[in-house]
Design a protein around this motif. Structure first.
Motif: not given
Length: 163
Positions: A121-136
């Motif tokens: 379900r991570m691809t539909g959750r900004a609260f996962v994707l935005l912090p993930l984008r900070d790292l990778a």
């Protein structure tokens, strides 16, 4: 660069009960102190409205781990840390003192009763994707970049917290 026998794993962190930011900081310290974790790098913290859930706003972050733990062993570590922080699961998506999700583990695809990788379900959750984008920022999921997935998250409210 990773050492031989080590793997890169990404973890989603969240909490919306009690001292949520303190719980995330403590969980990151506990991960970093585990002998199976050689490095632990955290994203900035964000505040987000619940998605498919109720309760107060969440504090969220992501972490990149360099680890020697196998995926199911890492999952067991994450669940042990959750329990140590009073995590209860009275119903699906209930408010929580701490939530640690194994998002990705190298390029491993896994679909078992205990663990699905990448997190389904991570691809539909900004609260996962935005912090993930900070790292990778160059990470691709299902052939798409994180910015593409974020654009598809619509109006999910998420704001960075001051350092």
């Amino acid at each position: 660069m990773t050492l031989a026998g080590t793997h890169i794993a990404y973890i989603g962190l969240g909490a919306n009960l009690g001292d949520a930011a303190g719980a995330l900081r403590a969980a990151l310290a506990e991960l970093a102190a585990n002998p199976g974790v050689q490095a632990c790098e955290a994203s900035p913290f964000y505040r987000s409205a619940p998605v498919d859930a109720t309760g107060p706003d969440f504090i969220n972050a992501a972490a990149r781990l360099q680890t020697t733990l196998a995926p199911l062993d890492l999952l067991a570590l994450l669940q042990g840390i959750e329990l140590a922080h009073g995590r209860e699961r009275p119903y699906r998506n209930a408010p929580r003192t701490l939530d640690l999700d194994l998002l990705c583990y190298d390029d491993v695809s896994l679909d078992t009763e205990r663990l699905v990788l990448p997190h389904p379900r991570m691809t539909g959750r900004a609260f996962v994707l935005l912090p993930l984008r900070d790292l990778a920022p160059g990470l691709r999921l299902q052939g798409r970049g994180l910015d593409d997935w974020l654009a598809a998250c619509g109006e999910q409210a998420i704001t960075p917290l001051p350092n």
